[in-house]
Design a protein around this motif. Structure first.
Motif, PDB file in Angstrom:
ATOM      1  N   SER A  20      -0.848  -8.401  -2.190  1.00  0.00           N
ATOM      2  CA  SER A  20      -1.015  -8.124  -0.853  1.00  0.00           C
ATOM      3  C   SER A  20      -2.494  -7.466  -1.355  1.00  0.00           C
ATOM      4  N   ARG A  21      -3.185  -7.554  -0.054  1.00  0.00           N
ATOM      5  CA  ARG A  21      -4.547  -6.796  -0.078  1.00  0.00           C
ATOM      6  C   ARG A  21      -5.002  -6.414   1.281  1.00  0.00           C
ATOM      7  N   ILE A  22      -5.049  -4.796   1.118  1.00  0.00           N
ATOM      8  CA  ILE A  22      -5.397  -4.190   2.188  1.00  0.00           C
ATOM      9  C   ILE A  22      -6.883  -3.671   2.227  1.00  0.00           C
ATOM     10  N   VAL A  23      -7.615  -3.751   3.526  1.00  0.00           N
ATOM     11  CA  VAL A  23      -8.562  -3.234   3.590  1.00  0.00           C
ATOM     12  C   VAL A  23      -8.707  -2.097   4.568  1.00  0.00           C
ATOM     13  N   VAL A  24      -9.071  -0.804   4.441  1.00  0.00           N
ATOM     14  CA  VAL A  24      -9.176   0.239   5.254  1.00  0.00           C
ATOM     15  C   VAL A  24     -10.758   0.588   5.691  1.00  0.00           C
ATOM     16  N   ASP A  29     -17.240   3.136  12.975  1.00  0.00           N
ATOM     17  CA  ASP A  29     -18.470   2.251  12.567  1.00  0.00           C
ATOM     18  C   ASP A  29     -18.047   1.053  11.555  1.00  0.00           C
ATOM     19  N   GLU A  30     -16.841   0.854  11.164  1.00  0.00           N
ATOM     20  CA  GLU A  30     -16.306   0.042  10.364  1.00  0.00           C
ATOM     21  C   GLU A  30     -16.744   0.168   9.073  1.00  0.00           C
ATOM     22  N   SER A  31     -17.017   1.364   8.696  1.00  0.00           N
ATOM     23  CA  SER A  31     -17.479   1.452   7.092  1.00  0.00           C
ATOM     24  C   SER A  31     -16.323   1.808   6.254  1.00  0.00           C
ATOM     25  N   ALA A  32     -16.034   1.366   4.902  1.00  0.00           N
ATOM     26  CA  ALA A  32     -15.002   1.330   4.215  1.00  0.00           C
ATOM     27  C   ALA A  32     -14.565   3.009   3.907  1.00  0.00           C
ATOM     28  N   VAL A  33     -13.284   2.970   4.023  1.00  0.00           N
ATOM     29  CA  VAL A  33     -12.450   4.321   3.833  1.00  0.00           C
ATOM     30  C   VAL A  33     -11.995   4.377   2.317  1.00  0.00           C
ATOM     31  N   CYS A  40       4.878   3.349   0.575  1.00  0.00           N
ATOM     32  CA  CYS A  40       6.103   2.546   1.085  1.00  0.00           C
ATOM     33  C   CYS A  40       7.359   3.477   0.941  1.00  0.00           C
ATOM     34  N   ASN A  41       7.879   4.001   2.106  1.00  0.00           N
ATOM     35  CA  ASN A  41       8.908   4.797   2.183  1.00  0.00           C
ATOM     36  C   ASN A  41       8.639   6.222   1.594  1.00  0.00           C
ATOM     37  N   ASN A  42       7.526   6.467   1.695  1.00  0.00           N
ATOM     38  CA  ASN A  42       6.933   7.857   1.002  1.00  0.00           C
ATOM     39  C   ASN A  42       6.828   7.886  -0.592  1.00  0.00           C
ATOM     40  N   GLN A  43       6.787   6.540  -0.909  1.00  0.00           N
ATOM     41  CA  GLN A  43       6.452   6.412  -2.515  1.00  0.00           C
ATOM     42  C   GLN A  43       5.063   5.915  -2.613  1.00  0.00           C
ATOM     43  N   LEU A  44       4.195   6.675  -3.393  1.00  0.00           N
ATOM     44  CA  LEU A  44       2.843   6.049  -3.463  1.00  0.00           C
ATOM     45  C   LEU A  44       2.767   4.576  -4.125  1.00  0.00           C
ATOM     46  N   ILE A  45       2.150   3.926  -3.553  1.00  0.00           N
ATOM     47  CA  ILE A  45       1.699   2.469  -4.065  1.00  0.00           C
ATOM     48  C   ILE A  45       0.287   2.468  -4.594  1.00  0.00           C
ATOM     49  N   GLY A  46      -0.661   3.310  -4.111  1.00  0.00           N
ATOM     50  CA  GLY A  46      -1.890   3.173  -4.792  1.00  0.00           C
ATOM     51  C   GLY A  46      -2.837   3.787  -3.645  1.00  0.00           C
ATOM     52  N   LYS A  47      -4.336   4.030  -4.230  1.00  0.00           N
ATOM     53  CA  LYS A  47      -5.617   4.491  -3.231  1.00  0.00           C
ATOM     54  C   LYS A  47      -6.291   3.294  -3.097  1.00  0.00           C
ATOM     55  N   THR A  48      -7.182   3.241  -2.205  1.00  0.00           N
ATOM     56  CA  THR A  48      -8.431   2.104  -2.009  1.00  0.00           C
ATOM     57  C   THR A  48      -9.370   2.491  -2.658  1.00  0.00           C
ATOM     58  N   GLN A  50     -13.719   2.136  -3.745  1.00  0.00           N
ATOM     59  CA  GLN A  50     -15.002   2.409  -2.969  1.00  0.00           C
ATOM     60  C   GLN A  50     -15.155   1.404  -1.828  1.00  0.00           C
ATOM     61  N   SER A  51     -14.868   0.365  -2.035  1.00  0.00           N
ATOM     62  CA  SER A  51     -15.002  -0.589  -1.055  1.00  0.00           C
ATOM     63  C   SER A  51     -13.773  -0.643   0.181  1.00  0.00           C
ATOM     64  N   GLY A  52     -13.078   0.380   0.062  1.00  0.00           N
ATOM     65  CA  GLY A  52     -11.829   0.375   1.160  1.00  0.00           C
ATOM     66  C   GLY A  52     -10.767  -0.417   0.766  1.00  0.00           C
ATOM     67  N   ILE A  53     -10.701  -1.061  -0.381  1.00  0.00           N
ATOM     68  CA  ILE A  53      -9.774  -2.092  -0.856  1.00  0.00           C
ATOM     69  C   ILE A  53      -8.582  -1.827  -2.022  1.00  0.00           C
ATOM     70  N   LEU A  54      -7.454  -2.044  -1.681  1.00  0.00           N
ATOM     71  CA  LEU A  54      -6.130  -2.017  -2.527  1.00  0.00           C
ATOM     72  C   LEU A  54      -5.467  -3.254  -2.699  1.00  0.00           C
ATOM     73  N   VAL A  55      -5.356  -3.674  -4.107  1.00  0.00           N
ATOM     74  CA  VAL A  55      -4.596  -4.938  -4.117  1.00  0.00           C
ATOM     75  C   VAL A  55      -3.294  -4.474  -4.661  1.00  0.00           C
ATOM     76  N   PHE A  56      -1.767  -4.990  -4.366  1.00  0.00           N
ATOM     77  CA  PHE A  56      -0.759  -4.318  -4.440  1.00  0.00           C
ATOM     78  C   PHE A  56       0.369  -5.314  -4.363  1.00  0.00           C
ATOM     79  N   LYS A  57       1.665  -4.795  -5.062  1.00  0.00           N
ATOM     80  CA  LYS A  57       2.493  -5.836  -4.736  1.00  0.00           C
ATOM     81  C   LYS A  57       3.897  -4.821  -4.372  1.00  0.00           C
ATOM     82  N   THR A  58       4.635  -5.373  -3.344  1.00  0.00           N
ATOM     83  CA  THR A  58       5.745  -4.317  -2.787  1.00  0.00           C
ATOM     84  C   THR A  58       6.760  -5.172  -2.078  1.00  0.00           C
TER      85      THR A  58
END
Length: 816
Positions: A20-24, A29-33, A40-48, A50-58
């Protein structure tokens, strides 16, 4: 070696594209966060990054997203997700409101038009056949953020109660107090309600739709609730956010294009009109992903303006060039549970009660719905045997095999729900209470083995004035095959009791098929149109047709009948009837008097090919009434068996609606004819609802009534009538949450009476076209009522405005 390399390449490809790919982005102003935390259920998956993107599996169905300076958000897991986070800075939000234009982007509107134009072609129902399975889970619970706070609140409350002075209590009071505390603790440990359902859905252009309940499980209920089991999602309906008639309710903005699974998609964001921007509201209410090649919906997320009130997400995917729904996720706020923080005895002053309100703890309660659709097959082998019977049937309903169809494991809280609520089921009689609630869908109150008919409690007509009564029927707890019933009523004005009794004997529990014997002694408005096989909603809507008609007759006798559902959409009822009937008004027919013996047989047909039915323990239940519908009655009177007349009476009703770009048009076409000799009440009244010589003509709507026509004035032995309503494709909000609209309405009727002189009674035949037109405001001032204004035109129009004008009220629930 080459084969190994191909396998490794395939596996790496599969792994990469199952991620899965999430864009925040910042909603302003639609700038990257960057650095946004995804859990997921209060368990850390990851952080985005500089482009505001995180790729992960869950394996989670939803993930939570948070970042410093922004309100936390959540999103349904998909291959690609975009999250637009709202800043907590007040000044920035104020700028955001000003920048946002209050008109839709024409490019977005053009894409929406193409979505609607291509919706049928993109729908799976444009295929010859298909099948798929589904797993749905519905629950009631606190919001995730509130569960821990609620548990802490309960613990503190119990500690506070222990510290209070102990007051002497009776045994029942002590028992109630312990149960109250136990229930509050239970709500902290488990959900309030949990229901799982697995279905198999079949479709054939030749044979129609068929739904099979593979298994069903409801926490706390040992017996299946068939009416609940028949609950339908919106999977075959066009989402309201893209319907053409709802364009005035939203503003649409084409913002981007993005690639998903190698296909280009338009991205359209939308928001509701009359938007205001307080602290906890979103800039947009949702977004649409639209496939560029086919103009099919790929995904829609629709959020409430206030984040805490919920969201709905639906995701589609292409199979055989048609778009099948694969996932739904609902979160809808139902209200808030409120509890006092302290327990005090004795009476409280007004000031103390107000102070307590300020210190109450409130926890939002929500309905959570997740649905996964899988195991798609198209085309399928089409066998008539697979589609026979009702549109829904139950294969299993005890919950023993539901685990085979779960697309995710139950959480610990959900497992606890089954254990805890099942243990409380017998103590709180949950099965009986659930059955009682489902009985209301059919207009009944269920108490043990008794079903009480709500329609018989109170009524009103011009002859009896208020009519009070009761009706009761023994249900399946008495017997699956034999069901006696009885009723009585008392008229306040005529001061007479009316009563009846009967018994149904089923021939099978597989479908609607039974014999009935009944006795009756009652009164009715003369010339009423047949309501045989009408459902509860239609009969309730038409129950006020005699409010201003005092022309009644009495009937006493018995009837034998047999009813059978030949197919899912075709019902047959045949009956033999013997009765003594007399006029309750000054009447003489051909010098023979006003009291007659009537012997007749009756055949009734109902054809409803698109309605959805399921067989329950208490009989057939229509869980989705779809048009068209056709009703036909034929009554034949005989001189044999002491009958006084030989006559034939036929009537028919056709109901349909049509949707075009100009709006939705509804039609009721009906008519009747009588051959031979028959008293006035075997002819047809024209269903006037108005009063004679009144000031303002105000009445309640009826299924076949005329707002401006005087009640009991017109009778015919033949007639045809039409009721047309057209809903304008313009929806708006006045205030509140309800959406309003307008209907144009036309009602017309014409007929004749061959020998009116045979009936020694003051009435008129209606042999010219009677017309009335009207405008109905649906959800008047955002209420659940419709307000209509009607005016009589044509031949029966008079010089006085008040004679031609009428106002009508209708409960919206009654529908068209």
């Amino acid at each position: 070696m080459k084969n190994v390399f191909i396998i490794l390449l395939f596996l790496s490809f599969n792994i990469a594209f199952s991620q899965s790919r999430i864009v925040v982005k910042n909603a302003v102003d639609e700038s990257a966060v960057s650095g946004a935390v995804v859990k997921c259920n209060n368990q850390l998956i990851g952080k985005t990054d500089q482009s505001g993107i995180l790729v992960f599996k869950t394996k989670c169905k939803k993930v939570e997203v948070s970042a410093a300076g922004f309100y936390q958000d959540e999103v349904v897991v998909d291959q690609l997700m975009e999250v637009f986070m709202t800043t907590t800075k007040v000044k920035t939000r104020e700028i955001q409101t000003v920048v946002l234009q209050d008109k839709s982007d024409p490019r977005a509107l053009e894409i929406l038009r193409k979505i609607n134009d291509n919706y049928k072609e993109n729908s799976p129902q444009s295929l010859d056949s298909y099948s798929y399975k589904s797993y749905e889970k519905i629950s009631l619970d606190f919001d995730e953020d509130s569960i821990k706070a609620y548990s802490n609140y309960i613990a503190n409350r119990i500690d506070s109660l222990k510290k209070l002075p102990q007051q002497p209590m009776k045994k029942q009071q002590e028992k109630d107090s312990l149960q109250s505390v136990g229930l509050m603790k239970l709500m902290g440990e488990s959900k309030m309600f949990l229901w799982e359902r697995a279905l198999e859905n079949l479709y054939s252009k030749k044979y129609g739709e068929k739904t099979i309940v593979l298994d069903n499980k409801i926490a706390g209920l040992k017996e299946p609730i068939y009416e609940l089991m028949a609950f339908r999602s919106n999977r075959n309906n066009i989402p309201k956010e893209i319907k053409e008639e709802n364009r005035n309710l939203y503003r649409y903005y084409l913002t981007d294009s993005i690639e998903i699974d190698g296909r280009e998609n338009y991205v359209i964001r939308f928001r509701e009109v009359n938007y205001r921007q307080p602290v906890n509201k979103r800039k947009f209410n949702g977004y649409l992903y639209v496939d560029k090649d086919t103009y099919a919906l790929k995904k829609i997320e629709s959020n409430s303006k206030i984040k805490s009130e919920g969201s709905i997400t639906s995701i589609w995917k292409p199979i055989n060039n048609k778009w099948f729904l694969v996932k739904e996720n609902y979160k809808i706020k139902l209200g808030a549970a409120s509890f006092a923080n302290v327990e005090e005895s004795g009476r409280k002053t007004k000031q103390e009660k107000e102070a307590e309100k300020q210190t109450r703890s409130q926890f939002g309660t929500y309905a959570f719905v997740t649905a996964d659709y899988f195991d798609f097959k198209t085309p399928i082998e089409e066998k008539a045997q697979d589609f026979k019977g009702y549109s829904m049937e139950v294969e299993s309903s005890d919950g023993n095999i539901i685990n085979q169809y779960r697309t995710e494991s139950l959480t610990k809280r959900e497992e606890t729900t089954y254990l805890k609520i099942d243990s409380l089921s017998s103590r709180y009689k949950l099965d009986q209470k659930a059955k009682a609630l489902t009985g209301l869908l059919k207009g009944k109150i269920r108490l043990g083995m008794l079903d009480f008919d709500l329609a018989r409690i109170i009524g009103y007509n011009k002859y009896e004035h208020f009519r009070l009564g009761a009706g009761v029927k023994l249900n399946e707890k008495f017997s699956r095959y034999i069901s006696p019933d009885a009723y009585f009523a008392y008229g306040i004005y005529d001061k007479k009791f009316k009563f009846g009794a009967g018994v149904d004997v089923r021939t099978t529990t597989e479908k609607n098929s039974f014999f009935r014997a009944e006795y009756f002694n009652d009164v009715m408005a003369a010339g009423r149109f047949s309501e045989n096989l009408w459902n509860f909603r239609m009969r309730i809507m038409n129950s006020g047709v005699a409010l201003n008609n005092g022309v009644f007759y009495g009937y006493e006798g018995f009837k034998l009948s047999y009813e059978n559902d030949i197919t899912n959409g075709l019902t047959l009822n045949i009956a033999a009837r013997k009765s003594k009937e007399d006029a309750k008004f000054d009447y003489d027919y051909k010098g023979l008097g006003s009291e007659f013996d009537i012997t007749s047989s009756i055949i009734t047909l109902k054809y409803s090919p698109n309605s959805k039915n399921i067989m329950t323990q208490n009989g057939k239940y229509t869980y989705e009434q779809n048009l068209p519908e056709f009703y036909f009655n034929y009554e034949q009177g005989f001189r044999s068996l002491d009958g006084d007349f030989n006559f034939s009476r036929l009537d028919a009703l056709f109901v349909q609606n049509f949707k075009t770009k100009l709006g939705v048009t509804g039609l009721r076409a009906y008519g009747g004819i009588v051959f031979g000799d028959a008293p006035l009440w075997k002819n047809f009244t024209m269903n006037g609802l108005g009063k004679a010589n009144s000031g303002l003509n105000f009445n309640l709507t009826s299924y076949l009534g005329f707002a401006t026509m005087e009640g009991g004035k017109y009778y015919n032995d033949k007639f045809v009538g039409a009721y047309l309503t057209h809903r304008l494709p313009w929806y708006f909000k006045s205030f509140g949450k309800n959406v309003s609209s307008f209907d144009f309405i036309y009602r017309g009727i014409i007929g004749d009476m061959k020998n009116p002189e045979f009936h020694q009674f003051d009435f008129k035949k209606l042999n010219h076209l009677y017309n009335e037109v009207g405008l109905e405001w649906n959800n008047f001032l955002s209420t659940q009522f419709n307000l209509g204004f009607f005016y009589r035109v044509g031949h029966y129009n008079t010089a006085k405005f008040k004679d031609n004008f009428a106002i009508q009220f209708k409960l919206k629930l009654l529908g068209f």
